[in-house]
Each structure stands twice: as structure tokens, then as C-alpha cells.
Design a protein around this motif. Sequence first.
Motif, short mmCIF file in Angstrom:
data_model
loop_
_atom_site.label_atom_id
_atom_site.label_comp_id
_atom_site.label_asym_id
_atom_site.label_seq_id
_atom_site.Cartn_x
_atom_site.Cartn_y
_atom_site.Cartn_z
N GLY A 1 -12.10 -5.38 -5.49
CA GLY A 1 -12.26 -6.70 -4.89
C GLY A 1 -11.33 -6.85 -3.70
N VAL A 2 -11.84 -7.39 -2.62
CA VAL A 2 -11.03 -7.64 -1.42
C VAL A 2 -11.05 -9.14 -1.15
CG1 VAL A 2 -10.83 -7.22 1.07
CG2 VAL A 2 -11.59 -5.37 -0.45
N GLY A 3 -9.87 -9.72 -0.90
CA GLY A 3 -9.78 -11.16 -0.69
C GLY A 3 -9.75 -11.88 -2.02
N GLY A 4 -9.93 -13.19 -2.00
CA GLY A 4 -9.83 -13.97 -3.22
C GLY A 4 -8.44 -13.87 -3.80
N ALA A 5 -8.36 -13.59 -5.11
CA ALA A 5 -7.05 -13.50 -5.77
C ALA A 5 -6.55 -12.06 -5.85
CB ALA A 5 -7.16 -14.08 -7.17
N ASN A 6 -7.23 -11.15 -5.16
CA ASN A 6 -6.84 -9.73 -5.25
C ASN A 6 -5.61 -9.44 -4.42
OD1 ASN A 6 -9.14 -8.45 -6.78
ND2 ASN A 6 -10.26 -9.57 -5.20
N PRO A 7 -4.87 -8.40 -4.79
CA PRO A 7 -3.75 -8.00 -3.94
C PRO A 7 -4.26 -7.46 -2.61
CG PRO A 7 -4.11 -6.40 -5.70
CD PRO A 7 -5.03 -7.55 -5.97
N LEU A 8 -3.36 -7.28 -1.67
CA LEU A 8 -3.74 -6.64 -0.41
C LEU A 8 -4.17 -5.22 -0.70
CD1 LEU A 8 -0.83 -7.75 1.94
CD2 LEU A 8 -3.27 -8.07 2.39
N ARG A 9 -5.30 -4.82 -0.19
CA ARG A 9 -5.82 -3.48 -0.44
C ARG A 9 -5.44 -2.55 0.70
NH1 ARG A 9 -6.79 -3.64 -5.76
NH2 ARG A 9 -8.35 -5.21 -6.32
N ILE A 10 -5.10 -1.32 0.32
CA ILE A 10 -4.66 -0.31 1.29
C ILE A 10 -5.83 0.62 1.56
CG2 ILE A 10 -3.03 1.59 1.67
CD1 ILE A 10 -1.79 -1.22 1.21
N GLN A 11 -6.09 0.89 2.81
CA GLN A 11 -7.17 1.84 3.09
C GLN A 11 -6.84 2.76 4.25
OE1 GLN A 11 -10.83 0.38 5.03
NE2 GLN A 11 -10.14 -1.64 4.35
N SER A 12 -7.61 3.85 4.32
CA SER A 12 -7.43 4.81 5.40
C SER A 12 -8.76 5.53 5.62
CB SER A 12 -6.31 5.80 5.07
OG SER A 12 -6.14 6.70 6.14
N MET A 13 -8.67 6.61 6.41
CA MET A 13 -9.91 7.25 6.86
C MET A 13 -9.72 8.77 6.86
SD MET A 13 -11.87 6.09 10.27
CE MET A 13 -13.51 6.71 10.62
N THR A 14 -10.76 9.49 6.51
CA THR A 14 -10.70 10.95 6.62
C THR A 14 -10.86 11.34 8.09
OG1 THR A 14 -13.06 11.11 6.28
CG2 THR A 14 -11.68 11.33 4.32
N THR A 15 -10.37 12.53 8.44
CA THR A 15 -10.47 12.98 9.84
C THR A 15 -11.31 14.24 9.98
OG1 THR A 15 -8.44 14.26 9.60
CG2 THR A 15 -8.22 12.01 10.43
N SER A 16 -11.82 14.76 8.87
CA SER A 16 -12.61 15.99 8.92
C SER A 16 -14.00 15.71 9.48
CB SER A 16 -12.74 16.56 7.50
OG SER A 16 -13.14 15.52 6.64
N ASP A 17 -14.71 16.78 9.83
CA ASP A 17 -16.12 16.67 10.19
C ASP A 17 -16.86 16.26 8.90
OD1 ASP A 17 -18.77 17.08 10.67
OD2 ASP A 17 -18.53 19.03 11.64
N THR A 18 -17.58 15.16 8.94
CA THR A 18 -18.21 14.64 7.72
C THR A 18 -19.20 15.65 7.13
OG1 THR A 18 -17.92 12.46 8.63
CG2 THR A 18 -19.49 12.64 6.83
N GLN A 19 -19.80 16.46 8.00
CA GLN A 19 -20.76 17.43 7.48
C GLN A 19 -20.07 18.61 6.80
OE1 GLN A 19 -24.46 17.94 9.80
NE2 GLN A 19 -23.53 16.54 11.27
N ASP A 20 -18.78 18.70 6.97
CA ASP A 20 -18.00 19.66 6.18
C ASP A 20 -17.63 18.94 4.88
OD1 ASP A 20 -16.17 21.35 5.02
OD2 ASP A 20 -15.10 21.80 6.89
N VAL A 21 -18.55 18.99 3.94
CA VAL A 21 -18.41 18.17 2.73
C VAL A 21 -17.16 18.55 1.94
CG1 VAL A 21 -19.52 17.60 0.52
CG2 VAL A 21 -20.87 17.67 2.62
N ASP A 22 -16.90 19.86 1.84
CA ASP A 22 -15.71 20.30 1.09
C ASP A 22 -14.45 19.66 1.65
OD1 ASP A 22 -17.09 21.89 -0.58
OD2 ASP A 22 -16.70 23.77 0.48
#
Length: 674
Positions: A24-45
Amino acid sequence: MSYCTSRFHTVRRPTLEVKVGAVGVGGANPLRIQSMTTSDTQDVDATVRQAIALAEVGCEIVRITAPNVQAARCLKDIRARFSAAGFSHVPLVADIHFLPQAAMEAVEHVEKVRVNPGNYADKKKFAVREYSDADYERELQRLHDAFSPLVKRARELGRALRIGTNHGSLSDRIMNRYGDTPLGMVESALEFLRIGQSHGFDQMILSMKASNPKVMIQAYRLLVARMNEEQMHYPLHLGVTEAGDGEDGRIKSAIGIGSLLLDGLGDTIRVSLTEDSVYEIPVARALAQKAMALWSADAARTPVPPDAIDPYRYTKRETPVVSLAPACAVGPDLPPRVMVRAASVADLAASAQALGSPRLVDTPAEGLIVPVASAADFAALHTVPALPVRFLVLELVATLSPDVVAAGLAGTKAPLVLLHAFGQADGSRLERLADLARQGGHTLAVATTAGAIPALGPVLAARADVPLLITLAEAALTAPAHTVGAYRALADALRVAGLRAPLWIRSTAGTAIQRENTFLSKLLEASILAGSLLCDGLGDALSIETEADVQRATTLAYNVLQGAGARISKTEFVACPSCGRTLFDLQTTTQRIREKTGHLKGVKIAIMGCIVNGPGEMADADFGYVGGAPGKINLYVGKTCVQYNLPQAEADDRLIALIKEHGRWVEPRPVTVA
Ligand code: SF4
């Protein structure tokens, strides 16, 4: 328009809850931490490996770029393998630019899809075109037709969407009507929100990213104010885009994200660093913890009348010019001055030696603060050798009698700044010290609070000939107010009293939200405090007194000032965090270019991983180094591409040649470090 309940306390903005998978994001939820991968998405491994690495260090939401339909299809496999590895509870987000078809594929496989309203249905050609009202309406209808299928499918599947606006990639249509402004960013997002709402869909999160924290702060504030007007209560994803790496990237992120968190805005955060993504998580977590520590404060939810600052437009507070030393003044058109602190009079010689280092030749500490607690301390000052600073600040402890101060000052040399804390009952003491400052030709730095200004104001007004600085008396800080709020209240009380004395921002252990003895915590505290105030136009001097190493404290202060755009002392780098589109190694390239060009004070260089988004996202950089194709670099002057497809091995030299051609190059100064 109002964007927060209080500018003095952290009262969390109420929002609806958006479910991103199980999170859950917002409401009574804590602040959520997020990030992003940097690999080529088609390199699934590789992408699954990176997603696992992020989840293992506490990333709660993982974003993956989907630059085309094939990459979006790979998200199915990535989701399955990530879940099989034990992370079914961690939602995945597809990052989409340009291609609605990729979004339609991605929404089948992941819990959230991020779209950029600047390029989801619009082409960005940097074309100047006049739009009549009828043209504009037609464009909005086209937008509605392009975005509606994604909204409907997201609603059917129970997915969330992020309307992720970027300052650098507004559509031509928005640029035409609103310009490259926070208002344009807000309108761009609202258009998409209204389309979502027209389908009864409310699982939307908003972001307003920019590489310039001031722009980003204003855009988020304006967005919330506009949403409040329209009774919209969507959660916010906070981030400063292209923040760069190292200390500078952390500072910029803390300035932008931290100041909004203090205002009670923000439900999920991403710190974008040009480093491996896992290094973003401790920074994001530390920022979130600091903000959430303030949420627990018992602040009323009734709106608190704001101060007189326009939160949507930057204006530096008007002050007189106050000379602190020969050729060193503060004032409206002058950069904030930097001070550091010595632990005691006995420490002055060691501090002086450290501050004389050639490392600080371009970023010198201008003032040195030293606590003075006795007549013996005054006597010891006479034996101190010449100091490599413009002025000395004597922090006079409260127990020191004015007579001892008078006797001590008799033997000292100007220029000095006399720092003393005054409460509302200290009017006569203030009169005496102001007189001593005037007699000795010194500046008086008054540490006080908003509450004491009505009592002290008349005394200060009667001594208008005494050079004055005002700062916050930390002892008077009371929960649930935060320090940024206490400085804002102080500045507002000065305004009401008709006093325009310059404001000195002090980051001390007493002003910290959380006192932790790590460099990261000190850096974040200083950045949030000084950055929030400087982006509001407040602050004429800065000292970071939590860091005992005076060299590091000096450099940190300059870096915070640079991050807030208040004092430029070196090259400004705008580097994208990299993602699956990146065409070269961003980290090593950024470091290499920094080594070659880091001495170019005031020059802004963008290093962007791809041509698809890079030129748009690099915003107001002077020069751009952008991945054009694998192994090939395009160079930009402003937003114009001037050299295409250079072999990467030649690109650094060609960039330097370009900077020279435009008259922005200076030779680096040789530095000998003892
Ligand atoms: S500019 Fe960088 S982060 Fe943005 S899409 Fe291109 S490679 Fe990814």
C-alpha cells in the motif's frame, strides 16, 4: 492556495491508499522505498538478479524500464522468476516512455506502470507551434483516446499507474501554453489524472521530478495545491532526477525530497544516484526514517497559518548588506558565507592548519566559530597565530558576564562576530552586547527564536547601526516543530517586527531530527535544513557544526550551497541514474568527465545514458554528453545536438574542445597537497 497543513510541523498530507500489488502506498502506510534496475530488461537473468539484490537490501518496489514491446514481454518472465525466488510480495513497475503498446503489454505482467505524460501520446520535437484553443482541445481528445485503453486495462487487472512528469520532457503542447515551468508540469499531470478519473479509476500516484531541487519542490507544492482545489487526494512519489553521484547526488536528493517530506508531502521515495542502485536504498531509508520520526509528533491537523513566503516562486529574502570582514559581506546579491566550528580555543591552531589546506583554495571557510567560556579563553585568543579565515566568530556562552566580555574584547582585534543566545527576557543583556559590538567595530550574531522577537525587536531596531546576523537558538526548539519550521517562523517574526537582518543557518546536533554519528546522517540533516530554507529564499550564511573535521565541514557546506543553487563553486553535473536503455557505463564515464572538467565553476554538464530521453531530461545543462548508439556519443550545446555519433574514445576530448570553443574553459589550477 494551500499545499500543506503546516510549514512549521510535519503534518502528513492525507491521501487515498493506492495498492501496488501487496504494497500500500499513501493512506496510513509508511513511506515506501523504491529503486530501479539498470540492466538491459531483455537480459532476464541480469534483471532478476538486480531486482533480488534491491529487495534484499530493503527496496519495497522495484522499477524496470520497458523501452519497447519485446522488453515489456520479458516482464512476464522476470515477474515469474522474481516471485519464484521468494519475492512475490515485492511489486514490479514498468517504466514506459513513448510507446503505449509497450505499456499495454507491461500492464499484463507487473503491478504498476509508470507513464511520462510528456511523451506517452505526444512527440517531443522541441518545435515551436501556436496552438489555438480548438487545436488544444483536439490534442486533449487525442490524449484521452491514447491513454484510456491503459487506464481501463489497469482497472480490470487491479494495477496501479504512476503519472510521472519530468521537467525536461514536457510535450510541445504543454510547453506552448505554459512554458518549461512547474505550472506546465502540473497541468501535464492533471490532464492524465482527469482521464483516469473519467473512467472511475483512482489507483494513481503522481511525481514531478526535475534535476533542479528548487523547480522540483515548487512543482510538487503546486501540484498538491491544485489537487486540493479539485478534491484529488492521490499519493506522491518523490524524487530528484539526474541528481548525480557521491556526496552531490545525496545532497541534491535530500534537499528536494527532504524539504517536501518535512512539509508532510510524499508517500514513496526514490533517490536517483549514478551508482549501483543498491546504494540508493540506505539514503532513501535514512530520509524516510527522519520524516517518519516527525510524523509521530503530536501535531494538530488543524491548518496552521503559513508564513509570508510564496512557496511556488523563488524570491531571496531582502536584507541589507552586512560586512563581516573586509571583502566579505552578506546581502541580497551576495553568496551565503561559509563558517565552520573549532571545538575550543585550544583547538584553533589545529583548525587553522587544516583550513589552510590547498584542497580548500577555491572553497575556503570564511568564518571560524570558537566557543568562549571564560576570561582565560579571551586571554588565550591573543596567542593564536594568524588564521586562514576572514573572520572569527566568538560564541559567548550564556554564563559569561558582559563585564568579562567587555574586558576580553578590549585586547582582541576586529573583525569579530559576537554570537550570543537571547531569550525574550534578555533585552538589557542584548543592549549591552550590541553596544560592545558597536564600540569594537564587530558584528553581533543574535541567536534567538520567533517567540522572543517581539520583545527583542525594539532593542535591535534602536541599534540599527550595529551590524547584525540572526540565527536560531537551538535550546528553544520544542517538539513538534521542526528546525526548518523554527527558522521559517523566526524569519516571519523578523518581517513582522520590520527587521531585515541577514539569517545564518546553523546545522548543529541540537537542530538534527535524528542525532546519528554517521557522515551520511550529518550530510542529510544539513542538506534538509539548509536546502529547504535556501530554496525558500532564506539564508545568508551557513555553518555545518555537526562535522568535527573542519575540512570536511567546509566542503560539505559548499556542496550543500551548490546543491541548492545558492553558491556555485564548481562544475554542476547532471547525470542520469542509468536504466535498461543506457548505452555506456555511466558511472565510470561520469567519474572520468568529472576528473577532467570538475574545476569549471558554474558550467553545467549533463551526462545522459540514451538519446531517447537524455536530451529532454538534461533540462538546462550548458553541455550534454549523450549516448547516441552503442559505443557512440552525441554532444549537445544546450538542447542542440552539435556532434553526432562520435566514437566514445574521442568524445571526452571533443567535449573539452566544445567547452573551449564556447569560451567556458579555464585551465585547472595545479594543486599540491601536503
Ligand atoms: S536518460 Fe538515462 S535514465 Fe533516462 S531513459 Fe536514458 S538511460 Fe535511462
